[in-house]
Design a protein around this motif. Structure first.
Motif, mmCIF file in Angstrom:
data_model
loop_
_atom_site.group_PDB
_atom_site.id
_atom_site.type_symbol
_atom_site.label_atom_id
_atom_site.label_comp_id
_atom_site.label_asym_id
_atom_site.label_seq_id
_atom_site.Cartn_x
_atom_site.Cartn_y
_atom_site.Cartn_z
ATOM 1 N N VAL A 15 -6.117 -33.754 29.225
ATOM 2 C CA VAL A 15 -5.442 -34.188 30.456
ATOM 3 C C VAL A 15 -6.068 -35.485 30.987
ATOM 4 C CG1 VAL A 15 -4.909 -33.564 32.848
ATOM 5 C CG2 VAL A 15 -4.760 -31.833 31.053
ATOM 6 N N SER A 18 -4.960 -38.440 28.957
ATOM 7 C CA SER A 18 -3.557 -38.785 29.218
ATOM 8 C C SER A 18 -3.414 -39.486 30.562
ATOM 9 C CB SER A 18 -2.677 -37.528 29.228
ATOM 10 O OG SER A 18 -2.728 -36.912 28.000
ATOM 11 N N LEU A 19 -4.221 -39.060 31.526
ATOM 12 C CA LEU A 19 -4.172 -39.709 32.841
ATOM 13 C C LEU A 19 -4.625 -41.168 32.729
ATOM 14 C CD1 LEU A 19 -3.741 -39.395 35.916
ATOM 15 C CD2 LEU A 19 -6.144 -38.764 36.096
ATOM 16 N N CYS A 93 -10.384 -32.961 36.153
ATOM 17 C CA CYS A 93 -9.660 -32.546 34.934
ATOM 18 C C CYS A 93 -10.618 -31.785 34.024
ATOM 19 C CB CYS A 93 -9.103 -33.756 34.197
ATOM 20 S SG CYS A 93 -7.838 -34.619 35.087
ATOM 21 N N SER A 115 -6.110 -30.532 38.214
ATOM 22 C CA SER A 115 -5.253 -29.710 37.340
ATOM 23 C C SER A 115 -5.960 -28.383 37.072
ATOM 24 C CB SER A 115 -4.993 -30.436 36.018
ATOM 25 O OG SER A 115 -6.215 -30.717 35.359
ATOM 26 N N LYS A 338 0.398 -34.713 28.738
ATOM 27 C CA LYS A 338 1.055 -35.904 29.311
ATOM 28 C C LYS A 338 1.816 -35.545 30.586
ATOM 29 C CE LYS A 338 1.402 -38.777 25.282
ATOM 30 N NZ LYS A 338 2.208 -39.100 24.117
ATOM 31 N N ALA A 341 -0.586 -35.041 33.346
ATOM 32 C CA ALA A 341 -1.099 -36.308 33.884
ATOM 33 C C ALA A 341 -0.087 -36.930 34.844
ATOM 34 C CB ALA A 341 -1.406 -37.271 32.737
ATOM 35 N N SER A 342 1.190 -36.800 34.513
ATOM 36 C CA SER A 342 2.215 -37.376 35.373
ATOM 37 C C SER A 342 2.247 -36.670 36.731
ATOM 38 C CB SER A 342 3.558 -37.294 34.637
ATOM 39 O OG SER A 342 4.606 -37.256 35.524
#
Ligand SMILES: NC(=O)c1ccc[n+]([C@@H]2O[C@H](COP(=O)([O-])OP(=O)(O)OC[C@H]3O[C@@H](n4cnc5c(N)ncnc54)[C@H](OP(=O)(O)O)[C@@H]3O)[C@@H](O)[C@H]2O)c1
Length: 352
Positions: A15, A18-19, A93, A115, A338, A341-342
């Motif tokens: 995560v 991806s962020l 994360c 998260s 992903k 992360a969004s």
């Protein structure tokens, strides 16, 4: 006018990475006519931490982090404070509770986006103390990625409550792994142990699949939704159906577990036959009603919204005072680093 958001990111696994990629590719974000630039000022994993007051070059973060100083959570927080940058946000994360143990202290000065479910699924005393800290210090705590990534389940509860509605019950399908296994059990007729191996080979399970089968992650999710709805409920109040057979629960070696899980095939074949005979679908669901919650295998008929859910879809049903007879259903493909992360980006923007 461009507004800078200064991130201090802990955890650079699936995560976290991806962020960083999202920030690198879209470093300007725009909402309501305002432009935001997200910069990463501090970054840490279990062993190292690295800071740059002007912002870390996102194409070099890995090598910079390797050259950083030894990781230390307290020093990380002190550095955040010392930098005194406006709009500083801690993004957690990580996969354990080491960072969440410091949330109360961090929230005195900074907002947190996470998260990680550890804080919200710890004791109710802790859950309530975090809410008191936010109120007292005027900081934000955002965790939309805790449950059903991308499905706005937590946001929906907040909108029910702020509109004067009351959540009466919640039902959810949260575990893609379990629902893949149970779906394939019905559709292929293969033994459960073989399906588990196949899911592992496809990368659909946790590195240790017992972390999927024990139901704890699903239980944490219903616990968080129940608490968001106003229930003072503890993890220990949730009835969890652990799919790891009792006699295998003390096995340490993963290989030995894979060899031994064959003993569960007979039980799963029985369940499969009953479901087929009754024209039912097998799901691993979570339920909350009247301050009680449970997670486990359920057989649902074709009328139930779970029936049509594919293995990679998450579903959450809410019955409220206004959705009394027909639930509000949120359903969709969800999950993955992903997408997570969004959701974190959206939460980060909410903090300012
Ligand atoms: N993956 C998903 O699709 C997903 C979806 C929703 C929510 N989540 C949640 O998001 C979190 C991260 O998931 P992930 O898949 O990215 O996990 P992951 O790949 O295992 O990465 C975890 C990261 O946390 C770091 N870490 C652990 N303890 C730490 C500590 N005490 N101090 C500093 N760093 C620490 C690890 O450091 P090292 O690199 O040094 O080991 C690693 O970089 C988890 O809580 C997970 O439940 C994940």
């Amino acid at each position: 006018m461009e507004k800078k958001i200064n991130l201090f990111l802990v955890g650079t696994g699936n995560v976290g990475k991806s962020l960083i990629e999202l920030i690198a590719h879209n470093y300007m974000y725009q909402i309501a006519g305002k432009k935001f630039r997200i910069r990463i000022i501090g970054i840490a994993n279990r062993s190292k931490m690295y800071f740059s007051r002007k912002g870390i070059n996102t194409s070099e973060w890995k090598s910079l982090l390797t050259k950083g100083e030894n990781a230390n959570v307290e020093l990380f927080i002190q550095t955040m404070k010392r930098y005194k940058l406006p709009n500083s946000v801690l993004v957690d994360c990580t996969d354990g509770d080491v960072i969440s143990r410091y949330y109360k202290i961090i929230l005195k000065t900074f907002s947190i986006v996470t998260s990680n479910k550890s804080s919200n699924s710890a004791s109710y005393k802790n859950y309530s103390a975090i809410r008191k800290a936010i109120k007292k210090y005027g900081t934000n705590f955002c965790y939309s990625a805790n449950v059903g990534v991308g499905l706005p389940s937590i946001d929906i509860i907040n909108s029910f409550l702020s509109g004067g509605d009351r959540v009466r019950s919640i039902e959810g399908l949260f575990s893609s792994t379990m629902n893949y296994l149970l779906d394939k059990l019905i559709t292929t007729g293969k033994p459960f142990s073989r399906l588990l191996m196949e899911a592992k080979e496809k990368g659909l399970t946790e590195p240790d699949p017992r972390n999927d089968l024990n139901g704890i992650d699903t239980a944490r999710k219903i616990l968080i939704l129940a608490r968001e709805s106003g229930a003072k409920i503890e993890m220990s109040d949730i009835k969890i159906e652990n799919l790891v057979p009792v006699i295998l629960r003390n096995i340490k070696s993963l290989d030995k577990f894979y060899e031994s899980i064959k003993i569960a095939d007979v039980k799963f074949d029985k369940i499969r036959k009953i479901a087929i005979k009754n024209n039912r679908k097998l799901v691993y669901s979570a339920r909350f009603k009247n301050n009680k919650a449970s997670v486990g295998i359920e057989m649902v008929d074709s009328e139930h919204p779970f029936y049509s859910a594919s293995a990679n879809e998450k579903v959450v049903l809410f019955y409220t005072e206004f959705f009394k007879h027909h639930p509000l259903v949120i359903k969709g493909q969800s999950g993955g680093a992903k997408a997570t992360a969004s959701v974190l980006i959206s939460d980060i923007l909410k903090t300012v």
